[in-house]
Design a protein around this motif. Structure first.
Motif, mmCIF file in Angstrom:
data_model
loop_
_atom_site.group_PDB
_atom_site.id
_atom_site.type_symbol
_atom_site.label_atom_id
_atom_site.label_comp_id
_atom_site.label_asym_id
_atom_site.label_seq_id
_atom_site.Cartn_x
_atom_site.Cartn_y
_atom_site.Cartn_z
ATOM 1 N N THR A 199 0.859 -1.174 0.000
ATOM 2 C CA THR A 199 0.000 0.000 0.000
ATOM 3 C C THR A 199 0.896 1.224 0.000
ATOM 4 N N ASN A 200 0.358 2.379 -0.401
ATOM 5 C CA ASN A 200 1.165 3.584 -0.177
ATOM 6 C C ASN A 200 0.618 4.266 1.072
ATOM 7 N N TYR A 201 1.473 5.020 1.740
ATOM 8 C CA TYR A 201 1.099 5.576 3.041
ATOM 9 C C TYR A 201 -0.012 6.625 2.967
ATOM 10 N N VAL A 202 -0.070 7.380 1.881
ATOM 11 C CA VAL A 202 -1.131 8.393 1.747
ATOM 12 C C VAL A 202 -2.496 7.700 1.695
ATOM 13 N N SER A 203 -2.611 6.652 0.869
ATOM 14 C CA SER A 203 -3.869 5.883 0.789
ATOM 15 C C SER A 203 -4.218 5.271 2.144
ATOM 16 N N THR A 204 -3.203 4.760 2.821
ATOM 17 C CA THR A 204 -3.423 4.078 4.104
ATOM 18 C C THR A 204 -4.013 5.024 5.142
ATOM 19 N N PHE A 205 -3.381 6.200 5.305
ATOM 20 C CA PHE A 205 -3.863 7.133 6.325
ATOM 21 C C PHE A 205 -5.232 7.702 5.963
ATOM 22 N N TYR B 231 9.385 1.102 1.074
ATOM 23 C CA TYR B 231 10.078 1.981 0.126
ATOM 24 C C TYR B 231 10.029 3.428 0.583
ATOM 25 N N GLN B 232 11.164 4.076 0.441
ATOM 26 C CA GLN B 232 11.291 5.474 0.837
ATOM 27 C C GLN B 232 11.913 6.254 -0.315
ATOM 28 N N ALA B 233 11.437 7.465 -0.519
ATOM 29 C CA ALA B 233 11.903 8.264 -1.657
ATOM 30 C C ALA B 233 13.356 8.685 -1.521
ATOM 31 N N GLY B 234 14.017 8.762 -2.683
ATOM 32 C CA GLY B 234 15.357 9.326 -2.778
ATOM 33 C C GLY B 234 15.298 10.431 -3.823
ATOM 34 N N PRO B 235 16.431 11.077 -4.109
ATOM 35 C CA PRO B 235 16.443 12.143 -5.104
ATOM 36 C C PRO B 235 16.132 11.631 -6.517
ATOM 37 N N ASN B 236 15.468 12.480 -7.298
ATOM 38 C CA ASN B 236 15.176 12.208 -8.717
ATOM 39 C C ASN B 236 14.470 10.888 -8.986
ATOM 40 N N PRO C 183 8.560 8.652 3.201
ATOM 41 C CA PRO C 183 8.170 7.248 3.118
ATOM 42 C C PRO C 183 7.043 7.103 2.085
ATOM 43 N N ILE C 184 7.169 6.123 1.194
ATOM 44 C CA ILE C 184 6.216 5.985 0.092
ATOM 45 C C ILE C 184 5.265 4.806 0.276
ATOM 46 N N ALA C 185 5.830 3.624 0.483
ATOM 47 C CA ALA C 185 4.998 2.418 0.491
ATOM 48 C C ALA C 185 5.380 1.461 1.609
ATOM 49 N N LYS D 272 5.567 11.984 9.454
ATOM 50 C CA LYS D 272 5.782 13.077 8.496
ATOM 51 C C LYS D 272 4.730 13.050 7.370
ATOM 52 N N VAL D 273 4.375 11.848 6.924
ATOM 53 C CA VAL D 273 3.391 11.701 5.847
ATOM 54 C C VAL D 273 2.017 12.167 6.328
ATOM 55 N N ALA D 274 1.604 11.688 7.504
ATOM 56 C CA ALA D 274 0.299 12.058 8.057
ATOM 57 C C ALA D 274 0.224 13.557 8.323
#
Length: 290
Positions: free
Chosen positions: A60-66, A82-87, A190-192, A263-265
Motif C-alpha cells: 500500500t502507499n502511506y497516503v492511501s493508508t492514512f 520503500y522510501q523516496a530518494g532524489p530524482n 516514506p512511500i509504500a 511526516k506523511v500524516a
C-alpha cells in the motif's frame, strides 16, 4: 505457526522487490512460510481484497493508508517497503516546453497517476514553494506508461512520473526534469509499506512475525547490494536488465519507524488530505516481542 501459506499483493514496480528477493533466497521458507505473490492494480484497489481475505497482506502507499484509516478502515501497517530518494518522482516537461520553472505551471495541466494521493501531495509541496496552490493548476489522471506519449501529443503540459518511466521518456522524447518533488518538505518521504487488516494481525501474530523477519532480511539485502534488486526486477516487472541497471531507486528501510511515517500524516493534514491528525503509532501493528 497459525498459517503457513499466505497470499501477498504487490504491484509490478521496484518498491516491493524484497518480496521477490525473500522468496528467491529462501528467507520465507526458512521461516516455515510459503508466500504466493499476487499482482494487484493499486494499493487502494487491494484494500477490499485484504478485507475479504482474498489477500493476507498487500503493499500500500502511506497516503492511501492514512486516508483509509481516517475513513474508519481497520487496517494496520505491518512492515516498511520503500522510501523516496532524489530524482525518483519528478515533474517532467517536453524538451522544447516554454515551462522553465514550477511557477510557470500556473494554469497548466499536470498528469498524475492518481488524484488526491502521493502524486498530487508531492506536486503541491513544490507548488507551495513557487507561491502557488493546487487551485492554480489542473490535475488529470493518466497511467505512468501512457504519460509520455500523452504529454508529447499535447494532452497535458507536464507529468509527475517515476522510474522506469523517467529514464524511458528522457531517452524516447528528451523530456527534462522541471522539479524533483522529493525535496524540501518531502525529502526522504516514506512511500509504500505492507498492510493487513487489524483482525488478521491479531489472528495470526506468529505468521506476521515470520513474514516480518523474512522481509526485513530481504530489505537489508536490497539496501546493501543494488545488484540484488537489478537481478530481481526483470523477473516480475516489465523492466529489462539494461534499464534496471540505470534507473534511479529509492531506499529500502528494514523497520517501520513511527516518527518517519508521522511526516506523511502531518503533510496530509497540512494540505487538507486529512481532516484530523493521525497518531501513526496507532496504525502500526505491534509485533510479537521476542
Amino acid at each position: 505457526m497459525e498459517k503457513t501459506t499466505i497470499k501477498v499483493g504487490a504491484l509490478p514496480i521496484p518498491d516491493p522487490v524484497s518480496l521477490y528477493i525473500a522468496k528467491a533466497k529462501g528467507y520465507f521458507e526458512a521461516e516455515g512460510l510459503t508466500v504466493e505473490p499476487v499482482q494487484i492494480t493499486g494499493g487502494a484497489a487491494a484494500l477490499p481484497q485484504i478485507e475479504s481475505g482474498a489477500l493476507d497482506i498487500s503493499m500500500t502507499n502511506y497516503v492511501s493508508t492514512f486516508a483509509a484509516v481516517e475513513q474508519g478502515k481497520k487496517i494496520k501497517l505491518v512492515a516498511d517497503m520503500y522510501q523516496a530518494g532524489p530524482n525518483m518522482f519528478n515533474i517532467m516537461v517536453p524538451k522544447d516546453s516554454p515551462i522553465k520553472t514550477v511557477a510557470d505551471l500556473k494554469g497548466k495541466t499536470i498528469f498524475v497517476n492518481n488524484l488526491h494521493n502521493v502524486a498530487t501531495l508531492a506536486v503541491e509541496t513544490q507548488l507551495k514553494v513557487a507561491g502557488l496552490t493546487a487551485d492554480d493548476v489542473k490535475f488529470a489522471e493518466k497511467p505512468f506508461p501512457e504519460m509520455g506519449n500523452a504529454v508529447n501529443s499535447g494532452q497535458a503540459d507536464a507529468c509527475w512520473i517515476t522510474e522506469p518511466f523517467i529514464t524511458a521518456n528522457q531517452s524516447a522524447f528528451g523530456f527534462r526534469t522541471l522539479a524533483d518533488t522529493m525535496t524540501g518538505q518531502t525529502e526522504e518521504l516514506p512511500i509504500a509499506g505492507w498492510m493487513a487488516t487489524e483482525e488478521w494481525t491479531k489472528k495470526y501474530p506468529k505468521t506476521l512475525a515470520a513474514f516480518n523477519r523474512a522481509i526485513s532480511k530481504a530489505q537489508q539485502a536490497a539496501s546493501s547490494d543494488r545488484k540484488e534488486i537489478e537481478k530481481m526486477l526483470p523477473t516480475y516487472t516489465k523492466i529489462d536488465a539494461k534499464t534496471a541497471s540505470v534507473i534511479t531507486l529509492g531506499t529500502y528501510p528494514s523497520e517501520l519507524n513511527a516518527n518517519r511515517l508521522q511526516k506523511v500524516a502531518d503533510l496530509m493534514l497540512e494540505y487538507g488530505y486529512l481532516k484530523n491528525s493521525i497518531d501513526v503509532k496507532s496504525v502500526i501493528a505491534t509485533p510479537l516481542s521476542g
